[in-house]
Write a protein that holds these residues in place. Structure first.
Motif, mmCIF file in Angstrom:
data_model
loop_
_atom_site.group_PDB
_atom_site.id
_atom_site.type_symbol
_atom_site.label_atom_id
_atom_site.label_comp_id
_atom_site.label_asym_id
_atom_site.label_seq_id
_atom_site.Cartn_x
_atom_site.Cartn_y
_atom_site.Cartn_z
ATOM 1 N N UNK A 277 -31.009 -68.224 13.281
ATOM 2 C CA UNK A 277 -32.150 -68.678 13.030
ATOM 3 C C UNK A 277 -33.266 -68.110 12.943
ATOM 4 N N UNK A 278 -33.314 -66.441 12.812
ATOM 5 C CA UNK A 278 -34.240 -65.734 12.684
ATOM 6 C C UNK A 278 -33.650 -64.487 12.292
ATOM 7 N N UNK A 279 -34.086 -63.540 11.548
ATOM 8 C CA UNK A 279 -33.897 -62.317 11.148
ATOM 9 C C UNK A 279 -33.999 -61.426 12.406
ATOM 10 N N UNK A 280 -33.024 -60.304 12.790
ATOM 11 C CA UNK A 280 -33.041 -59.406 13.638
ATOM 12 C C UNK A 280 -33.139 -58.090 13.407
ATOM 13 N N UNK A 281 -33.730 -57.300 14.037
ATOM 14 C CA UNK A 281 -34.096 -55.570 13.719
ATOM 15 C C UNK A 281 -33.000 -54.961 14.716
ATOM 16 N N UNK A 282 -32.326 -53.701 13.960
ATOM 17 C CA UNK A 282 -31.798 -52.907 14.396
ATOM 18 C C UNK A 282 -32.361 -51.628 14.326
ATOM 19 N N UNK A 283 -32.664 -51.118 15.668
ATOM 20 C CA UNK A 283 -33.705 -49.970 15.676
ATOM 21 C C UNK A 283 -33.249 -49.260 16.660
ATOM 22 N N UNK A 284 -33.490 -47.698 16.697
ATOM 23 C CA UNK A 284 -32.913 -46.914 17.651
ATOM 24 C C UNK A 284 -34.280 -46.699 18.780
ATOM 25 N N UNK A 285 -33.525 -46.318 19.837
ATOM 26 C CA UNK A 285 -34.341 -46.073 21.133
ATOM 27 C C UNK A 285 -35.145 -44.784 20.829
ATOM 28 N N UNK A 286 -35.996 -44.485 21.892
ATOM 29 C CA UNK A 286 -36.857 -43.351 21.480
ATOM 30 C C UNK A 286 -36.268 -42.167 21.281
ATOM 31 N N UNK A 287 -34.991 -41.833 21.878
ATOM 32 C CA UNK A 287 -34.261 -40.675 21.906
ATOM 33 C C UNK A 287 -33.140 -40.439 20.465
ATOM 34 N N UNK A 288 -33.472 -41.787 19.923
ATOM 35 C CA UNK A 288 -32.461 -42.126 18.603
ATOM 36 C C UNK A 288 -31.031 -42.000 19.034
ATOM 37 N N UNK A 289 -30.607 -41.942 20.095
ATOM 38 C CA UNK A 289 -28.870 -41.908 20.528
ATOM 39 C C UNK A 289 -28.596 -43.320 20.855
ATOM 40 N N UNK A 307 -25.854 -49.900 21.182
ATOM 41 C CA UNK A 307 -24.632 -49.232 20.691
ATOM 42 C C UNK A 307 -24.822 -47.897 20.611
ATOM 43 N N UNK A 308 -24.180 -47.100 21.412
ATOM 44 C CA UNK A 308 -24.314 -45.625 21.795
ATOM 45 C C UNK A 308 -23.971 -45.066 20.546
ATOM 46 N N UNK A 309 -24.622 -43.721 20.025
ATOM 47 C CA UNK A 309 -24.199 -42.833 18.960
ATOM 48 C C UNK A 309 -23.715 -41.588 19.434
ATOM 49 N N UNK A 310 -23.115 -40.800 18.878
ATOM 50 C CA UNK A 310 -22.648 -39.542 19.271
ATOM 51 C C UNK A 310 -23.725 -38.609 19.066
ATOM 52 N N UNK A 311 -24.725 -38.771 18.315
ATOM 53 C CA UNK A 311 -25.769 -37.793 18.098
ATOM 54 C C UNK A 311 -27.105 -38.619 17.590
ATOM 55 N N UNK A 312 -28.205 -38.185 17.697
ATOM 56 C CA UNK A 312 -29.278 -38.816 17.213
ATOM 57 C C UNK A 312 -29.252 -39.380 15.843
ATOM 58 N N UNK A 313 -29.624 -40.500 15.701
ATOM 59 C CA UNK A 313 -29.592 -40.963 14.288
ATOM 60 C C UNK A 313 -30.881 -40.404 13.474
ATOM 61 N N UNK A 314 -30.272 -40.112 12.257
ATOM 62 C CA UNK A 314 -31.174 -39.405 11.472
ATOM 63 C C UNK A 314 -31.444 -39.963 9.864
ATOM 64 N N UNK A 315 -30.741 -41.112 9.599
ATOM 65 C CA UNK A 315 -30.757 -41.491 8.238
ATOM 66 C C UNK A 315 -31.051 -43.031 8.434
ATOM 67 N N UNK A 316 -31.311 -43.460 7.024
ATOM 68 C CA UNK A 316 -31.540 -44.979 6.896
ATOM 69 C C UNK A 316 -30.139 -45.579 7.452
#
Length: 344
Positions: A277-289, A307-316
């Motif tokens: 019923x609405x669009x959602x936003x996937x966005x990193x936390x402050x540490x981008x991990x 969703x945990x990442x192996x290292x900080x997000x850095x791209x689109x």
């Protein structure tokens, strides 16, 4: 299609059919690693099998097959039209504006948050269906800022914000004395002009990043909202604005997110996906991990998944087609050069 054009389109297009639901189990899978991975984009608007990977050594075209790369080959990225700023990307709309570029490079604002101290003094726009421009200084529509401010941005986001059949342009305007504000421009009476603007921070060297445009409040895609992250390096507050009544109205505010690494030309490190019923936003936390899937229907933000990442997000962040019987996954690069598929 150039990497710059593909990246701009990938950041604007809503990933129809993608859904983030509560209590889902997600996992991040490394599918490749690159030296000097800078950014990724879909090779074509809405494409999800062929990806462009921009690296320090050049641009690669990657053919995806499940959790592996079936083929990779180097490609040449055509230059942007003359008169644009460094790291610029093309913005493209669907209603009335076919292409928009940031132009008139200037050093009058020495913040340097996007990798250099060159910002844009103007934005140029072309109507839908116009021929590919060679030099944006002769564009049909140009808006130049006064000397008190710059566009501290890299890509004009183009969307019809009020459902009137005319595209608007969304940009970050930074005042030399008062810092950043969110600006909306439109073609009115045959000229490009600023038609709405949020309050500036009130002090220099305070910036905001546009995370995405979508129907976050669940009011219909004909009148989308704008999600930004204020000061992503120092606090990271998600704010949702709605263009209504000729002005920008704040609808939601929530701290704890980051869509940019200081000094990087990668902006809007987020993905807009279709929800219930609405669009959602996937966005990193402050540490981008960690990636967070947020629903904001009704003006209340709720986390649907982490969703945990192996290292900080850095791209689109891109949505990629799933295997048979599965919902779409996400694809992104991390600060240590990994290409990661986030699988549900």
């Amino acid at each position: 299609m150039s990497f710059a054009r593909s990246l701009a389109l990938a950041s604007l297009i809503l990933c129809a059919g993608t859904s983030v639901r509560a209590q889902e189990s997600w996992r991040a899978i490394e599918i490749a690693r690159f030296d000097g991975l800078l950014d990724i984009a879909a090779a074509e608007p809405g494409g999800d099998r062929t990806i462009l990977a921009k690296t320090a050594a050049g641009t690669l075209e990657l053919s995806l097959q499940g959790d592996r790369i079936a083929q990779r080959r180097p490609i040449a990225a055509p230059p942007l039209p003359a008169g644009t700023i460094p790291h610029a990307r093309q913005g493209s709309g669907r209603a009335s504006i076919g292409a928009a570029f940031l132009a008139a490079p200037t050093r009058r604002y020495r913040h340097g948050v996007l990798g250099d101290d060159i910002e844009a003094g103007a934005v140029a726009a072309y109507p839908l269906g116009a021929a590919a421009p060679r030099d944006v200084r002769s564009a049909p529509f140009v808006f130049a800022l006064p000397d008190d401010s710059v566009f501290e941005d890299l890509v004009p986001r183009v969307a019809d914000l009020d459902g009137d059949g005319r595209d608007e342009i969304v940009l970050v305007r930074s005042y030399l004395a008062r810092g950043a504000a969110l600006a909306v421009l439109g073609v009115r009476d045959g000229r490009l002009a600023i038609i709405a603007e949020s309050p500036a921070f009130g002090r220099p060297n305070r910036w905001l990043d546009v995370a995405g445009i979508g129907d976050f409040l669940g009011r219909g895609r004909a009148k989308p909202q704008i999600a930004v992250v204020e000061t992503p390096h120092i606090g990271g507050v998600l704010v949702v604005y709605e263009y209504a009544g000729g002005r920008l109205v704040e609808r939601l505010r929530r701290p704890g997110y980051a869509t940019h690494a200081i000094g990087s030309p990668v902006i809007g490190m987020a993905a807009v996906v279709a929800g219930d019923g609405a669009d959602e936003l996937v966005v990193p936390t402050q540490d981008r991990r960690t990636l967070v899937a947020l629903t904001m229907a009704g003006g209340v933000a709720r986390e649907r998944a982490r969703i945990g990442l192996p290292a900080p997000a850095a791209t689109s962040i891109l949505a990629v087609a799933p295997e048979a019987g599965r919902r779409a996954d996400l694809l992104l690069g991390t600060a240590d050069g990994r290409l990661v598929r986030v699988r549900r």
